[in-house]
Design a protein around this motif. Structure first.
Motif, short mmCIF file in Angstrom:
data_model
loop_
_atom_site.label_atom_id
_atom_site.label_comp_id
_atom_site.label_asym_id
_atom_site.label_seq_id
_atom_site.Cartn_x
_atom_site.Cartn_y
_atom_site.Cartn_z
N ALA A 1 0.84 -1.21 0.00
CA ALA A 1 0.00 0.00 0.00
C ALA A 1 0.87 1.25 0.00
O ALA A 1 1.89 1.31 0.69
N PRO A 2 0.48 2.26 -0.75
CA PRO A 2 1.25 3.51 -0.75
C PRO A 2 1.10 4.26 0.56
O PRO A 2 0.04 4.24 1.19
N GLY A 3 2.17 4.91 0.98
CA GLY A 3 2.13 5.69 2.22
C GLY A 3 2.04 4.80 3.44
O GLY A 3 2.47 3.65 3.45
N ASP A 4 1.45 5.34 4.48
CA ASP A 4 1.29 4.60 5.74
C ASP A 4 -0.16 4.79 6.20
O ASP A 4 -0.43 5.58 7.11
N PRO A 5 -1.11 4.07 5.58
CA PRO A 5 -2.53 4.33 5.86
C PRO A 5 -2.94 4.07 7.30
O PRO A 5 -3.88 4.69 7.78
N LEU A 6 -2.24 3.18 8.00
CA LEU A 6 -2.61 2.89 9.39
C LEU A 6 -1.89 3.79 10.39
O LEU A 6 -2.27 3.85 11.56
N ARG A 7 -0.84 4.47 9.95
CA ARG A 7 -0.07 5.39 10.80
C ARG A 7 0.35 4.73 12.12
O ARG A 7 0.27 5.34 13.19
N GLY A 8 0.75 3.47 12.03
CA GLY A 8 1.27 2.78 13.20
C GLY A 8 0.23 2.29 14.19
O GLY A 8 0.58 1.77 15.25
N ARG A 9 -1.05 2.44 13.86
CA ARG A 9 -2.10 2.04 14.78
C ARG A 9 -2.37 0.53 14.71
O ARG A 9 -2.12 -0.10 13.69
N THR A 10 -2.87 -0.03 15.80
CA THR A 10 -3.28 -1.43 15.77
C THR A 10 -4.52 -1.57 14.91
O THR A 10 -5.38 -0.68 14.87
N ALA A 11 -4.61 -2.69 14.20
CA ALA A 11 -5.71 -2.86 13.27
C ALA A 11 -6.07 -4.33 13.12
O ALA A 11 -5.23 -5.22 13.29
N VAL A 12 -7.34 -4.56 12.79
CA VAL A 12 -7.83 -5.89 12.42
C VAL A 12 -8.55 -5.75 11.09
O VAL A 12 -9.31 -4.80 10.87
N LEU A 13 -8.29 -6.69 10.18
CA LEU A 13 -9.01 -6.73 8.91
C LEU A 13 -9.59 -8.12 8.70
O LEU A 13 -9.06 -9.11 9.21
N PRO A 14 -10.69 -8.21 7.97
CA PRO A 14 -11.32 -9.52 7.75
C PRO A 14 -10.84 -10.16 6.46
O PRO A 14 -10.63 -9.48 5.45
N LEU A 15 -10.65 -11.46 6.48
CA LEU A 15 -10.48 -12.23 5.25
C LEU A 15 -11.81 -12.97 5.06
O LEU A 15 -12.09 -13.97 5.71
N CYS A 16 -12.63 -12.40 4.18
CA CYS A 16 -14.08 -12.68 4.19
C CYS A 16 -14.52 -13.90 3.39
O CYS A 16 -15.58 -14.44 3.67
N GLY A 17 -13.78 -14.30 2.38
CA GLY A 17 -14.22 -15.38 1.53
C GLY A 17 -13.07 -16.26 1.07
O GLY A 17 -11.97 -15.77 0.80
N ALA A 18 -13.30 -17.56 0.99
CA ALA A 18 -12.25 -18.52 0.66
C ALA A 18 -11.87 -18.49 -0.81
O ALA A 18 -12.73 -18.33 -1.69
N GLY A 19 -10.59 -18.67 -1.09
CA GLY A 19 -10.11 -18.71 -2.45
C GLY A 19 -10.64 -19.88 -3.24
O GLY A 19 -10.72 -19.84 -4.48
N ALA A 20 -11.03 -20.95 -2.53
CA ALA A 20 -11.59 -22.11 -3.21
C ALA A 20 -12.88 -21.78 -3.95
O ALA A 20 -13.30 -22.52 -4.85
N LYS A 21 -13.51 -20.66 -3.60
CA LYS A 21 -14.77 -20.29 -4.23
C LYS A 21 -14.57 -19.71 -5.63
O LYS A 21 -15.47 -19.76 -6.46
N SER A 22 -13.41 -19.09 -5.88
CA SER A 22 -13.23 -18.42 -7.17
C SER A 22 -11.85 -18.59 -7.77
O SER A 22 -11.61 -18.21 -8.90
N GLY A 23 -10.89 -19.14 -7.01
CA GLY A 23 -9.56 -19.34 -7.52
C GLY A 23 -8.69 -18.10 -7.46
O GLY A 23 -9.09 -17.06 -6.96
N LEU A 24 -7.49 -18.22 -8.02
CA LEU A 24 -6.53 -17.11 -8.02
C LEU A 24 -6.86 -16.15 -9.14
O LEU A 24 -7.20 -16.57 -10.26
N ALA A 25 -6.78 -14.86 -8.86
CA ALA A 25 -7.08 -13.84 -9.86
C ALA A 25 -6.15 -13.98 -11.06
O ALA A 25 -4.94 -14.15 -10.91
N ALA A 26 -6.72 -13.92 -12.26
CA ALA A 26 -5.92 -14.06 -13.47
C ALA A 26 -5.29 -12.72 -13.84
O ALA A 26 -5.80 -11.67 -13.52
#
Length: 370
Positions: free
Chosen positions: A345-370
């Motif tokens: 990611a460009p810059g520092d969008p979190l500015r050193g803060r603690t963060a949680v992000l979701p991994l919402c859907g499995a790759g088995a559903k659609s495969g690797l992006a072409a």
């Protein structure tokens, strides 16, 4: 013992309606419903005493009494991704996406209301979740999907016994077809956008983070946003936990650069988002050109002190591969947040803060992006 169900209320014009007799949207303005419900602040959640599912937060949920629909959804792992950044693995849910959180709530609601059939519209993950939970609840389910929806996802819907209706056109065309069906007698519209019970299911995502982090939340929650159901659920939970002294996080909303009406509105200081063209993007799950809850999403992000970020497809592709190299294979949409705040990611969008992000859907559903 009969338990009353919290009723619907329209945030725009104050219209209220009984859940058992209400139309699927506000009859005056056509907008989505909110819910006339707030957990009793004197009844703080005690999750350790609950079942191994999101029903462990029953005291904070709007479906009183005993529940019967569950696939042991929720309680997904929280794992480190980088210094001060954790990922919540919601792709490990029963149908392999976070949509199970809201689907179980709507299936339990529909079971109590007893409709002849349930209809839904989806670009994939919500449809598979509704199909599975309707099967669990013994309900007849019909899912309207746009043409081009992943065959893996439509195949999963059919395997659960749902009737799949492929609609020519994009996501909005599928929604319009479902809403036409929803106007017929005896139909329950399991809309993850218009029905607020879904949002009270997605809010359990944040309750689980609060529990896993020992009674507090990170400084930032990074959330992918299309229709905004996870973000609005997060805002609900943050507000509810704040009544118990928990410091609320900033909400950083991520959109696909190709379809980003909310990010554009936020940058312009607007209260509502103007529709944008539907164009192809790898992040199909969040490519929503006209989100019905746009006003609420923008207000929630601003109130939290958060912001919007956008990601192009090349960074989505790179983020999906980077996560896979870390042992986490998710679909392209689920990589959006890591694309927005990860090492590329460009810059520092979190500015050193603690963060949680979701991994919402499995790759088995659609495969690797072409």
């Amino acid at each position: 013992m009969t338990h009353a169900l919290p009723g619907y209320v329209c945030a725009q014009d104050g219209t209220s309606a009984d859940v058992r007799t209400a139309p699927w949207c506000c009859p005056l303005c056509g907008g989505p419903w909110d819910l006339d419900f707030a957990p009793d602040p004197a009844n703080a959640p005690t999750p350790a005493a609950g079942p191994n599912s999101l029903w462990r937060y029953a005291s904070a949920l709007p479906l009183p009494g005993a529940f019967s629909v569950s696939l042991a959804e929720g309680n997904t792992p929280l794992v480190p991704l980088a210094e001060r950044v954790h990922a919540k693995l919601d792709f490990l849910m029963p149908t392999l996406s976070f949509k199970d959180r809201g689907a179980v709530m709507l299936a339990e609601l529909a079971r109590r209301l007893g409709p002849e059939r349930v209809v839904a519209d989806s670009s994939g993950n919500a449809g598979t979740a509704f199909a599975a939970y309707c099967a669990r609840a013994g309900l007849t389910c019909e899912v309207f999907v746009p043409e081009g929806t992943s065959e893996k996802k439509t195949g999963q819907m059919r395997a659960h016994g749902a009737a799949v209706r492929v609609v020519p056109g994009g996501r909005e065309a599928a929604a319009a077809a479902a809403r036409t069906a929803a106007d017929l007698p005896g139909v329950f519209y399991a809309s993850h956008v218009f029905n607020p019970y879904f949002l009270h299911g997605t809010k359990t995502y944040v309750y689980e983070i609060w529990e896993a982090m020992g009674g507090h939340l990170p400084e930032v929650l990074v959330v992918p946003v299309g229709n905004g159901t996870l973000l609005l659920g997060a805002a609900l939970a943050a507000a509810e936990l704040a009544r118990h002294g928990v410091r609320p996080p900033a909400l950083v909303a991520v959109q696909a650069e190709a379809v980003a009406p909310l990010a554009a509105a936020f940058a312009a200081g607007a209260e509502h988002a103007e529709p944008v063209p539907q164009v192809p993007t790898l992040a199909e799950g969040i490519a929503i050109p006209a989100p019905p809850r746009a006003r609420q999403i923008l207000a929630a992000v601003r109130a939290s002190g958060g912001t919007f970020l956008t990601v192009p497809d090349d960074r989505l592709r790179a983020a999906q591969l980077d996560l896979a190299r870390r042992g986490l294979f998710v679909e392209p949409t689920a990589a959006a947040c890591w694309a927005a705040v990860g090492p590329a990611a460009p810059g520092d969008p979190l500015r050193g803060r603690t963060a949680v992000l979701p991994l919402c859907g499995a790759g088995a559903k659609s495969g690797l992006a072409a």
